[in-house]
Design an enzyme around this catalytic site. Structure first.
Site, mmCIF file in Angstrom:
data_model
loop_
_atom_site.group_PDB
_atom_site.id
_atom_site.type_symbol
_atom_site.label_atom_id
_atom_site.label_comp_id
_atom_site.label_asym_id
_atom_site.label_seq_id
_atom_site.Cartn_x
_atom_site.Cartn_y
_atom_site.Cartn_z
ATOM 1 N N GLU A 1 -2.403 7.401 -4.731
ATOM 2 C CA GLU A 1 -2.941 7.071 -6.082
ATOM 3 C C GLU A 1 -4.303 7.143 -6.432
ATOM 4 O O GLU A 1 -4.618 7.051 -7.512
ATOM 5 C CB GLU A 1 -2.525 5.637 -6.149
ATOM 6 C CG GLU A 1 -3.465 4.751 -5.147
ATOM 7 C CD GLU A 1 -2.813 3.204 -5.254
ATOM 8 O OE1 GLU A 1 -1.826 2.902 -5.111
ATOM 9 O OE2 GLU A 1 -3.863 2.292 -5.148
ATOM 10 N N ARG B 1 0.861 -1.239 0.061
ATOM 11 C CA ARG B 1 -0.179 -0.180 -0.060
ATOM 12 C C ARG B 1 1.010 1.249 0.124
ATOM 13 O O ARG B 1 1.821 1.181 0.672
ATOM 14 C CB ARG B 1 -0.763 -0.074 1.203
ATOM 15 C CG ARG B 1 -2.046 -0.856 1.326
ATOM 16 C CD ARG B 1 -3.265 -0.585 0.027
ATOM 17 N NE ARG B 1 -4.313 -1.426 0.061
ATOM 18 C CZ ARG B 1 -4.308 -2.574 -0.776
ATOM 19 N NH1 ARG B 1 -3.480 -2.787 -1.314
ATOM 20 N NH2 ARG B 1 -5.559 -3.311 -0.726
ATOM 21 N N HIS C 1 -0.718 0.083 -9.697
ATOM 22 C CA HIS C 1 -1.624 -0.871 -8.891
ATOM 23 C C HIS C 1 -1.935 -2.226 -9.953
ATOM 24 O O HIS C 1 -3.223 -2.483 -9.613
ATOM 25 C CB HIS C 1 -2.777 -0.292 -8.039
ATOM 26 C CG HIS C 1 -3.059 -1.070 -6.801
ATOM 27 N ND1 HIS C 1 -3.207 -0.338 -5.731
ATOM 28 C CD2 HIS C 1 -3.008 -2.376 -6.442
ATOM 29 C CE1 HIS C 1 -3.548 -0.910 -4.608
ATOM 30 N NE2 HIS C 1 -3.634 -2.271 -5.216
HETATM 31 P P1 NAD Z 1 -1.450 -11.346 4.948
HETATM 32 O O1 NAD Z 1 -2.608 -10.954 5.746
HETATM 33 O O2 NAD Z 1 -1.486 -12.731 4.653
HETATM 34 O O3 NAD Z 1 0.073 -11.042 5.405
HETATM 35 C C1 NAD Z 1 0.382 -9.722 6.021
HETATM 36 C C2 NAD Z 1 1.415 -9.914 7.050
HETATM 37 O O4 NAD Z 1 1.878 -8.718 7.451
HETATM 38 C C3 NAD Z 1 0.863 -11.082 8.252
HETATM 39 O O5 NAD Z 1 2.044 -12.017 8.520
HETATM 40 C C4 NAD Z 1 1.056 -9.930 9.304
HETATM 41 O O6 NAD Z 1 1.396 -10.350 10.649
HETATM 42 C C5 NAD Z 1 2.083 -8.756 9.035
HETATM 43 N N1 NAD Z 1 2.390 -7.429 9.546
HETATM 44 C C6 NAD Z 1 1.155 -6.975 10.170
HETATM 45 N N2 NAD Z 1 1.494 -5.907 10.596
HETATM 46 C C7 NAD Z 1 2.842 -5.775 10.406
HETATM 47 C C8 NAD Z 1 3.927 -4.854 10.810
HETATM 48 N N3 NAD Z 1 3.395 -3.718 11.557
HETATM 49 N N4 NAD Z 1 5.195 -4.806 10.470
HETATM 50 C C9 NAD Z 1 5.322 -6.112 9.698
HETATM 51 N N5 NAD Z 1 4.519 -7.205 9.319
HETATM 52 C C10 NAD Z 1 3.325 -6.933 9.833
HETATM 53 O O7 NAD Z 1 -1.620 -10.360 3.685
HETATM 54 P P2 NAD Z 1 -1.208 -10.906 2.061
HETATM 55 O O8 NAD Z 1 -2.190 -11.439 1.052
HETATM 56 O O9 NAD Z 1 0.252 -11.163 2.059
HETATM 57 O O10 NAD Z 1 -0.966 -9.290 1.747
HETATM 58 C C11 NAD Z 1 -0.096 -8.283 1.902
HETATM 59 C C12 NAD Z 1 -0.547 -6.865 1.663
HETATM 60 O O11 NAD Z 1 -0.362 -6.946 0.034
HETATM 61 C C13 NAD Z 1 -1.994 -6.601 1.710
HETATM 62 O O12 NAD Z 1 -2.213 -5.980 2.970
HETATM 63 C C14 NAD Z 1 -2.317 -5.541 0.675
HETATM 64 O O13 NAD Z 1 -2.136 -4.100 1.149
HETATM 65 C C15 NAD Z 1 -1.208 -5.863 -0.548
HETATM 66 N N6 NAD Z 1 -1.845 -6.166 -1.626
HETATM 67 C C16 NAD Z 1 -1.430 -5.638 -2.793
HETATM 68 C C17 NAD Z 1 -1.936 -5.909 -4.085
HETATM 69 C C18 NAD Z 1 -1.817 -4.981 -5.112
HETATM 70 O O14 NAD Z 1 -2.188 -5.453 -6.313
HETATM 71 N N7 NAD Z 1 -0.445 -4.481 -5.208
HETATM 72 C C19 NAD Z 1 -2.648 -6.977 -4.087
HETATM 73 C C20 NAD Z 1 -3.098 -7.838 -2.981
HETATM 74 C C21 NAD Z 1 -2.501 -7.391 -1.833
#
Ligand code: NAD
Length: 322
Positions: free
Chosen positions: A256, A227, A288
């Site tokens: 964005e 994000r 994105h």
């Molecule tokens: P997920 O929930 O499986 O994993 C997120 C991880 O981040 C977890 O292990 C959690 O413990 C950790 N976390 C939470 N707070 C934290 C902190 N302060 N410091 C370090 N780690 C922390 O999520 P995911 O499916 O792996 O997705 C991750 C992120 O990717 C989503 O939150 C979303 O914002 C982003 N995303 C982007 C796109 C894109 O098209 N660019 C698509 C999907 C997801």
């Protein structure tokens, strides 16, 4: 069941039409985003379907309640644009995982491109410029990659990096087995490449700020497919000017919402920071698109439609956002 589908794009409509071929859900596809000005277009609908750049704040949620909407179906994993405290009786669901591979692979695509400058090579050879000057990269093999957030996408990205023979260090509050964890500052200090895969929360907002740029290696490459607001973009511009990092790959940008997913090529983009980032040769920006694979679009449509049907037919809240 009637669903108002905001910010609809042709590639999404195609996937949703395929999974809703029996027309069980009456979907009103609309090009505009959901916000206080457009919320009225959900009139007569039971559900609104929203995406990453829709504004679903207290004002919009209050209006949705007045219109009789019962559910907000996010067709994405992240939900930082939804005001959970203002939900009240409205239900909210999401698609927790549609293709972690898609995002992790895009993060690696950004890293490979920036390191080996294939985007520049492509442009050069189109003009029969076969010079290699300025295209030198480094071997990924043996380098250290720092992964922030070892959830679904972070772990996929780690698997890919290990395939390249890279050393992986990581930071997460909930460690999993088989990964070497370090504190966040150590990760920023020791990594040759850093990739962000944690959600945007109050705690992670501007996680990469002036102080973190100061401790990064000058040769580091930063990748953000998570994000935009994880990175302080004004501090990023400063850091690039001061050559505090080698390059940055951004699939997300903190402001964005006004531009991404749209063709703004015919207008003056009214965002000086974005203008500066786009103008720099060591910045690679994608709008994105990390999620954008056929598999992910299909999974998003299938899961979103199931989330809605399960609630209205069986009162079953699959993938509820609480
Ligand atoms: P997920 O929930 O499986 O994993 C997120 C991880 O981040 C977890 O292990 C959690 O413990 C950790 N976390 C939470 N707070 C934290 C902190 N302060 N410091 C370090 N780690 C922390 O999520 P995911 O499916 O792996 O997705 C991750 C992120 O990717 C989503 O939150 C979303 O914002 C982003 N995303 C982007 C796109 C894109 O098209 N660019 C698509 C999907 C997801």
């Amino acid at each position: 069941m009637k669903m108002a589908f905001f910010d609809a794009k042709p590639y999404e409509i195609e996937a949703f039409k395929k999974w809703n071929s029996d027309g069980e859900i009456d979907i009103r596809y609309m090009e505009h985003k959901l916000n206080a000005q457009t919320v009225d277009s959900a009139k007569g609908c039971d559900v609104v379907c929203a995406f990453v750049n829709d504004t679903i704040d207290a004002e919009v949620l209050d209006e949705l309640k007045k219109l009789g909407v019962k559910m907000v179906a996010m067709r994405c994993a992240g939900y930082n644009n939804l005001d959970l405290k203002a939900l009240g009786d409205l239900k909210a669901v999401r698609v927790p995982a549609y293709s972690p591979h898609a995002v992790a692979e895009h993060a690696m695509a950004l890293l490979l491109t920036l390191n080996r400058k294939t985007h520049k090579a492509y442009n050069r050879t189109r003009e029969f410029n076969f010079s290699l000057n300025g295209l030198t990269g480094v071997d990924l093999y043996g380098k250290t990659v720092g992964v922030v957030g070892t959830g679904r996408i972070g772990r996929m990205f780690i698997d890919i990096c290990r395939g390249f023979g890279m050393k992986v260090i990581a930071y997460d509050m909930y460690p999993v087995e088989g990964i070497d964890y370090v504190d966040l500052d150590t990760l920023f200090r020791e990594s040759d490449f850093i990739s962000l895969h944690c959600p945007l929360t109050d705690e992670t907002h501007h996680m990469v700020d002036e102080k973190r740029f100061a401790i990064m290696k000058d040769s580091a490459i930063l990748i953000n497919t998570s994000r935009g607001a994880l990175v302080d973009s004004v501090a990023l511009v400063e850091a690039l000017w001061n050559k505090q990092l080698r390059a940055v790959g951004l699939d997300v940008y903190e402001e964005e919402a006004n531009y991404f997913f749209e063709d703004c090529s015919g207008e003056i983009v009214d965002d000086a920071t974005l203008q500066l980032l786009v103008s720099m040769p060591n910045v690679l920006l994608t709008s994105h698109q990390a999620f954008l694979t056929e598999e992910a679009l299909s999974n998003i449509a299938e899961t979103t439609l199931n989330n809605v049907k399960e609630f209205f037919q069986n009162n079953n809240l699959v993938n509820e956002i609480k």
